[in-house]
Scaffold this active site. Structure first.
Site, short mmCIF file in Angstrom:
data_model
loop_
_atom_site.label_atom_id
_atom_site.label_comp_id
_atom_site.label_asym_id
_atom_site.label_seq_id
_atom_site.Cartn_x
_atom_site.Cartn_y
_atom_site.Cartn_z
CG HIS A 87 -1.21 -2.22 7.69
ND1 HIS A 87 -1.43 -1.20 8.18
CD2 HIS A 87 -0.21 -2.22 6.99
CE1 HIS A 87 -0.42 -0.35 7.81
NE2 HIS A 87 0.48 -1.03 7.09
CG ASP B 227 4.06 -3.12 5.56
OD1 ASP B 227 2.72 -2.73 5.46
OD2 ASP B 227 4.87 -2.34 5.93
CG HIS C 6 2.95 -1.36 10.88
ND1 HIS C 6 3.09 -2.91 10.17
CD2 HIS C 6 2.78 -0.56 9.72
CE1 HIS C 6 3.31 -2.62 8.95
NE2 HIS C 6 3.03 -1.20 8.51
NE ARG D 12 3.99 8.49 10.80
CZ ARG D 12 5.25 8.10 11.21
NH1 ARG D 12 5.66 8.90 12.18
NH2 ARG D 12 5.64 7.04 10.81
C1 OGA Z 1 2.20 1.67 5.40
C2 OGA Z 1 2.61 2.06 6.61
C3 OGA Z 1 3.19 3.88 8.16
C4 OGA Z 1 3.33 5.41 8.11
O1 OGA Z 1 1.94 2.47 4.30
O2 OGA Z 1 1.93 0.37 4.90
O3 OGA Z 1 2.42 1.39 7.45
O4 OGA Z 1 4.01 5.93 9.01
N1 OGA Z 1 2.93 3.23 6.95
O5 OGA Z 1 2.93 5.91 7.23
NI NI Z 2 2.23 -0.65 6.82
#
Ligand code: OGA
Ligand code: NI
Length: 333
Positions: A206, A208, A263, A273
């Site tokens: 996606h 942001d 990403h 994580r």
């Molecule tokens: C998000 C995202 C990445 C992560 O929440 O928009 O890209 O490492 N998160 O959680």
């Molecule tokens: Ni994100």
């Protein structure tokens, strides 16, 4: 015992690793915030990648650790307790369900509003969790990260030679700024064996939607970004630094000179994580449009819209959809 409509594990999206997707990206642009000449490097990083890493920031490690330990406390509570803080409608706790439109991932998260009136009542009846402690840990962290985000946006404006330099930062500073904060936890996924050549999707691909996103994670890898050559590449984690990405709104405000970055997160088979992300957004009534000084005599690539209209439209989409496409002007033939 509460019955959950949890999707079966075989329904979770996976990706097969190509050798490209498993290699680490060692050329992430690094911006040293203590150096004033970093402003041009920020512009370059936003143009080339829409992504960079920030070092020598002044966000106190103490705020990061405090929030991290509160997050660990919360996420290690029994599921039945955590669900009391749900659903994420949009704010609150959610497990495996990302957004409202059927996206799933190997992730659980808390989504919060950063405005001062936001109430933590959903956390009130969870045993072992004190909503006041969470609130104060989030507030300390978010205030410091917001300040850093504004410094970055001001350096960016200076690098772009835009006056006044607070064109972007004032949107985050506005008391009506529609910014959100998210804590994501990706439990290890032992069902996917380490060398099976497959990875479970933690958070699907996606962009942001806001102006800028600021991510800090623990030392577990998983974040991948999509390079312009269409290859996914893993970003080495760095718990003492922040990763910044350009959001859709900044893409529009720069008339496409910066692109919001795609990403995703893949889960790890052994370690969890934990990431915390501040999404700096404008007030709801703000018109999102290219800044006149960046138009260089060209037309806007986008129709006029407010952040509220964009958000409404985005809420109807799936994670991987191109949400900006509905706001692009069709090139005149
Ligand atoms: C998000 C995202 C990445 C992560 O929440 O928009 O890209 O490492 N998160 O959680
Ligand atoms: Ni994100």
């Amino acid at each position: 015992m509460m019955v959950l409509t949890k999707p079966a594990i075989e329904h979770f999206p996976i990706v097969k690793n190509s050798c490209k997707a498993t290699s680490f990206f060692n050329d992430v642009p690094v911006i040293d915030l203590s150096k004033p000449d970093s402003r041009n490097l920020i512009v370059k990083a936003c143009e080339e990648f829409g992504f960079f890493k920030v070092i020598n920031h002044d966000v106190p490690m103490e705020f990061i650790s405090k929030l991290e330990s509160e997050a660990i406390k919360f996420f290690s509570s029994p599921l039945s307790e955590k669900l009391k803080a749900g659903p994420a409608d949009p704010f609150g706790y959610a497990n495996k369900q990302v957004g409202q439109n059927g996206d799933i991932g190997w992730v659980e998260y808390i989504l919060l509003s950063t405005n001062s009136e936001f109430s933590y009542h959903k956390f009130a009846s969870i045993s072992g969790v004190n909503p006041e402690t969470i609130r104060s840990a989030v507030n300390d962290y978010v205030s410091a990260v917001k300040k850093m985000s504004c410094e970055i946006l001001e350096m960016l404006a200076e690098g772009l030679k835009i006056h006044p330099k607070n064109v972007f930062s004032k949107l985050l500073m506005d008391e009506k700024s529609d910014s959100v904060f998210r804590l994501n936890q990706y439990p290890p996924c032992p069902e996917i064996e380490e060398f099976s050549g497959k990875n479970m999707i933690g958070f699907g691909e996606h962009t942001d939607p806001q102006i800028i996103s600021v991510l800090r994670s623990n030392n577990t890898s998983g974040l991948q970004i999509l390079l312009k050559n269409d290859h996914w590449i893993s970003v080495p984690p760095d718990p003492t630094s922040f990763f910044i990405n350009v959001g859709d709104s900044l893409q529009v405000m720069t008339n496409g000179r910066f692109k919001s970055l795609k990403h995703r997160v893949l889960t790890n088979s052994v370690k969890s994580r934990l990431s915390m992300i501040y999404f700096g957004g404008p007030p709801l009534t703000e018109k999102i449009a290219p800044l006149p000084s960046l138009m260089e005599g060209k037309d806007s690539l986008y129709k006029e819209f407010t952040w509220c209209e964009y958000k409404k439209s985005a809420y109807k989409t799936r994670l991987a959809d191109n949400r900006l496409i509905h706001f692009e002007k069709i090139a005149a033939s």
